[in-house]
Design a protein around this motif. Sequence first.
Motif, PDB file in Angstrom:
ATOM      1  N   ASP A 136      29.749  85.087   0.999  1.00 31.43           N
ATOM      2  CA  ASP A 136      30.463  84.611   0.010  1.00 31.43           C
ATOM      3  C   ASP A 136      31.714  83.779   0.690  1.00 31.43           C
ATOM      4  OD1 ASP A 136      28.690  85.455  -1.667  1.00 31.43           O
ATOM      5  OD2 ASP A 136      29.744  87.006  -2.334  1.00 31.43           O
ATOM      6  N   ALA A 137      32.481  84.212   1.536  1.00 28.66           N
ATOM      7  CA  ALA A 137      33.703  83.701   2.016  1.00 28.66           C
ATOM      8  C   ALA A 137      33.391  82.561   2.845  1.00 28.66           C
ATOM      9  CB  ALA A 137      34.566  84.718   2.855  1.00 28.66           C
ATOM     10  N   VAL A 138      32.373  82.391   3.665  1.00 31.78           N
ATOM     11  CA  VAL A 138      32.035  81.341   4.619  1.00 31.78           C
ATOM     12  C   VAL A 138      31.299  80.268   3.716  1.00 31.78           C
ATOM     13  CG1 VAL A 138      30.562  80.321   6.271  1.00 31.78           C
ATOM     14  CG2 VAL A 138      31.701  82.937   6.473  1.00 31.78           C
ATOM     15  N   LYS A 139      30.707  80.469   2.263  1.00 30.37           N
ATOM     16  CA  LYS A 139      30.344  79.629   1.632  1.00 30.37           C
ATOM     17  C   LYS A 139      31.341  78.462   1.024  1.00 30.37           C
ATOM     18  CE  LYS A 139      26.737  81.771  -0.938  1.00 30.37           C
ATOM     19  NZ  LYS A 139      26.349  82.449  -2.449  1.00 30.37           N
ATOM     20  N   THR A 140      32.537  78.985   1.066  1.00 34.91           N
ATOM     21  CA  THR A 140      33.944  78.138   0.723  1.00 34.91           C
ATOM     22  C   THR A 140      34.001  77.127   1.975  1.00 34.91           C
ATOM     23  OG1 THR A 140      35.587  79.452   1.625  1.00 34.91           O
ATOM     24  CG2 THR A 140      34.730  79.870  -0.494  1.00 34.91           C
ATOM     25  N   VAL A 141      33.580  77.199   3.070  1.00 37.31           N
ATOM     26  CA  VAL A 141      33.634  76.499   4.196  1.00 37.31           C
ATOM     27  C   VAL A 141      32.554  75.584   4.747  1.00 37.31           C
ATOM     28  CG1 VAL A 141      34.452  76.514   6.579  1.00 37.31           C
ATOM     29  CG2 VAL A 141      35.361  78.152   4.948  1.00 37.31           C
ATOM     30  N   THR A 142      31.442  76.373   4.668  1.00 40.18           N
ATOM     31  CA  THR A 142      30.217  75.399   5.261  1.00 40.18           C
ATOM     32  C   THR A 142      29.008  75.926   4.601  1.00 40.18           C
ATOM     33  OG1 THR A 142      29.174  74.604   7.105  1.00 40.18           O
ATOM     34  CG2 THR A 142      29.772  77.003   7.354  1.00 40.18           C
ATOM     35  N   HIS A 143      28.077  75.408   4.816  1.00 40.10           N
ATOM     36  CA  HIS A 143      26.592  76.003   4.033  1.00 40.10           C
ATOM     37  C   HIS A 143      26.129  77.139   4.713  1.00 40.10           C
ATOM     38  CE1 HIS A 143      25.527  73.141   7.161  1.00 40.10           C
ATOM     39  NE2 HIS A 143      24.253  73.468   7.160  1.00 40.10           N
ATOM     40  N   ILE A 144      25.352  77.795   3.937  1.00 38.59           N
ATOM     41  CA  ILE A 144      24.460  79.110   4.606  1.00 38.59           C
ATOM     42  C   ILE A 144      23.140  78.665   4.990  1.00 38.59           C
ATOM     43  CG2 ILE A 144      23.736  81.467   3.910  1.00 38.59           C
ATOM     44  CD1 ILE A 144      27.079  80.843   4.271  1.00 38.59           C
ATOM     45  N   ALA A 145      22.560  79.218   5.970  1.00 43.66           N
ATOM     46  CA  ALA A 145      21.177  78.857   6.513  1.00 43.66           C
ATOM     47  C   ALA A 145      20.177  79.340   5.553  1.00 43.66           C
ATOM     48  CB  ALA A 145      21.058  79.707   7.882  1.00 43.66           C
ATOM     49  N   PRO A 146      19.063  78.594   5.056  1.00 43.52           N
ATOM     50  CA  PRO A 146      18.219  79.064   4.214  1.00 43.52           C
ATOM     51  C   PRO A 146      17.197  79.599   4.971  1.00 43.52           C
ATOM     52  CG  PRO A 146      17.782  76.811   4.611  1.00 43.52           C
ATOM     53  CD  PRO A 146      19.062  77.132   5.077  1.00 43.52           C
ATOM     54  N   VAL A 193      14.693  87.962   6.348  1.00 41.59           N
ATOM     55  CA  VAL A 193      16.046  87.818   5.587  1.00 41.59           C
ATOM     56  C   VAL A 193      16.178  88.811   4.449  1.00 41.59           C
ATOM     57  CG1 VAL A 193      17.554  86.035   4.089  1.00 41.59           C
ATOM     58  CG2 VAL A 193      16.019  85.161   5.931  1.00 41.59           C
ATOM     59  N   VAL A 194      17.226  89.684   4.983  1.00 45.54           N
ATOM     60  CA  VAL A 194      17.485  90.981   3.910  1.00 45.54           C
ATOM     61  C   VAL A 194      18.227  90.710   2.813  1.00 45.54           C
ATOM     62  CG1 VAL A 194      16.780  92.592   5.751  1.00 45.54           C
ATOM     63  CG2 VAL A 194      19.191  92.001   5.591  1.00 45.54           C
ATOM     64  N   SER A 195      18.948  89.632   2.794  1.00 46.76           N
ATOM     65  CA  SER A 195      19.809  89.086   1.835  1.00 46.76           C
ATOM     66  C   SER A 195      20.360  87.637   2.188  1.00 46.76           C
ATOM     67  CB  SER A 195      21.382  89.967   1.920  1.00 46.76           C
ATOM     68  OG  SER A 195      22.086  89.611   0.616  1.00 46.76           O
ATOM     69  N   GLU A 196      20.746  87.010   1.229  1.00 47.58           N
ATOM     70  CA  GLU A 196      21.052  85.539   1.572  1.00 47.58           C
ATOM     71  C   GLU A 196      21.863  85.328   2.983  1.00 47.58           C
ATOM     72  OE1 GLU A 196      23.163  81.475  -0.384  1.00 47.58           O
ATOM     73  OE2 GLU A 196      23.849  83.430  -0.989  1.00 47.58           O
ATOM     74  N   GLY A 197      21.239  84.946   3.845  1.00 46.54           N
ATOM     75  CA  GLY A 197      22.065  84.367   5.077  1.00 46.54           C
ATOM     76  C   GLY A 197      22.272  85.680   6.131  1.00 46.54           C
ATOM     77  N   VAL A 198      21.275  86.714   5.532  1.00 38.43           N
ATOM     78  CA  VAL A 198      21.556  88.051   6.445  1.00 38.43           C
ATOM     79  C   VAL A 198      20.244  88.277   7.118  1.00 38.43           C
ATOM     80  CG1 VAL A 198      22.377  90.380   6.394  1.00 38.43           C
ATOM     81  CG2 VAL A 198      23.444  88.789   4.920  1.00 38.43           C
ATOM     82  N   ALA A 206      37.460  87.990   5.737  1.00 37.82           N
ATOM     83  CA  ALA A 206      36.389  88.687   4.789  1.00 37.82           C
ATOM     84  C   ALA A 206      36.207  90.038   5.379  1.00 37.82           C
ATOM     85  CB  ALA A 206      35.116  87.673   4.458  1.00 37.82           C
ATOM     86  N   ALA A 207      35.547  90.100   6.527  1.00 40.93           N
ATOM     87  CA  ALA A 207      35.270  91.180   7.107  1.00 40.93           C
ATOM     88  C   ALA A 207      36.456  92.305   7.225  1.00 40.93           C
ATOM     89  CB  ALA A 207      34.699  91.080   8.420  1.00 40.93           C
ATOM     90  N   ILE A 208      37.888  91.994   7.610  1.00 42.86           N
ATOM     91  CA  ILE A 208      38.845  92.609   7.497  1.00 42.86           C
ATOM     92  C   ILE A 208      39.193  93.196   5.983  1.00 42.86           C
ATOM     93  CG2 ILE A 208      41.268  93.052   7.937  1.00 42.86           C
ATOM     94  CD1 ILE A 208      40.716  91.099  10.445  1.00 42.86           C
ATOM     95  N   SER A 209      39.232  92.017   4.999  1.00 42.48           N
ATOM     96  CA  SER A 209      39.510  92.431   3.840  1.00 42.48           C
ATOM     97  C   SER A 209      38.627  93.454   2.863  1.00 42.48           C
ATOM     98  CB  SER A 209      39.836  90.945   2.987  1.00 42.48           C
ATOM     99  OG  SER A 209      40.501  90.213   3.370  1.00 42.48           O
ATOM    100  N   ALA A 210      37.171  93.358   3.419  1.00 41.56           N
ATOM    101  CA  ALA A 210      36.361  94.347   3.016  1.00 41.56           C
ATOM    102  C   ALA A 210      36.739  95.831   2.950  1.00 41.56           C
ATOM    103  CB  ALA A 210      35.008  93.770   3.300  1.00 41.56           C
ATOM    104  N   ILE A 211      37.571  96.094   4.119  1.00 44.60           N
ATOM    105  CA  ILE A 211      37.612  97.310   4.365  1.00 44.60           C
ATOM    106  C   ILE A 211      39.008  97.929   4.336  1.00 44.60           C
ATOM    107  CG2 ILE A 211      35.790  97.534   5.529  1.00 44.60           C
ATOM    108  CD1 ILE A 211      38.598  97.617   7.564  1.00 44.60           C
TER     109      ILE A 211
END
Length: 300
Positions: free
Chosen positions: A220-230, A242-247, A294-299
């Motif tokens: 979600d954070a990276v979406k604000t910068v660049t596109h997510i791989a389909p 793909v287990v979740s969008e872009g993961v 985003a990774a740091i902020s999540a924890i």
Amino acid sequence: MEHYFIGTPGKPWGAEEKEAWRNAQSIKRSYADEVVVKLSVLPKGFKRVQYGALPYDESRYPLYAVVPESFDESKPSVLITGGVHGYETSGVQGALQFINEYLERYASKANVVVAPCISPWGYETINRWNPLAIDPNRSFYSDSPAPEAAQIMTFVGSLPTSFDVHIDLHETTDTDNSEFRPALAAKEGTTYEDWSIPDGFYTVAPTANPQLEFQRAIIDAVKTVTHIAPSDEHGKIIGADVVSEGVICYDKKALFLCGGMTDAKFVTTTEVYPDSDNATPQVCNLAQIAAVKAAISAIV
């Protein structure tokens, strides 16, 4: 597909072929100018530590990490690694930009350690392997033959903390198909086939503990910068579900990946696509930074 320029089809490389490959490499950019000099001035509360040097040329390839001047046991600890594959530029430059612009603001929240360029020979020669034709990112195990992996593992193990978060910064590039995967197939004596290079950013979570909410926060954070791989027509990215969008998930420990070297609860490998028509070097750096923040902020 035409066979790679070194070796005999179907026959794994020996010492002669590996030497021929090494002799074909050349210096294309400066680790000292593009990396080391950027570590000469650090944010308040942090210091640069030399944790080793690569034996190919110890004076040219000192290995550095940025660490807190003191560790606080009451705070979570975060490890950021870049440049395990030296050719993946934004992993290195994104980590350096994060250090310069954002690291200080997280000092009160977490013990943050950054190793921005684990493979400086690979950085200078724009390579996936080291001079021994070894992939450092398949070499994170005891008595590793890759000094890049062995030295960072020893250093991380020596720190007075255990890590809660590990973010390993990578790229997936078009040269994976044009150079690096063909070279690997030639080295192993196997047949190479193109795979679909994902057009966009994605993350690789550990299979055993993917922490999908954590991965989604990064996406979600990276979406604000660049596109997510389909996902591709098979619902996969680089051959993985793909287990979740872009993961997607890899068994990082079984594959001896850098992302498996700690027992951190929250682990992600970022994959930026620098060859997109919609990407620039700075967009790629910003995507890496967004993922780290985003990774740091999540924890915390």
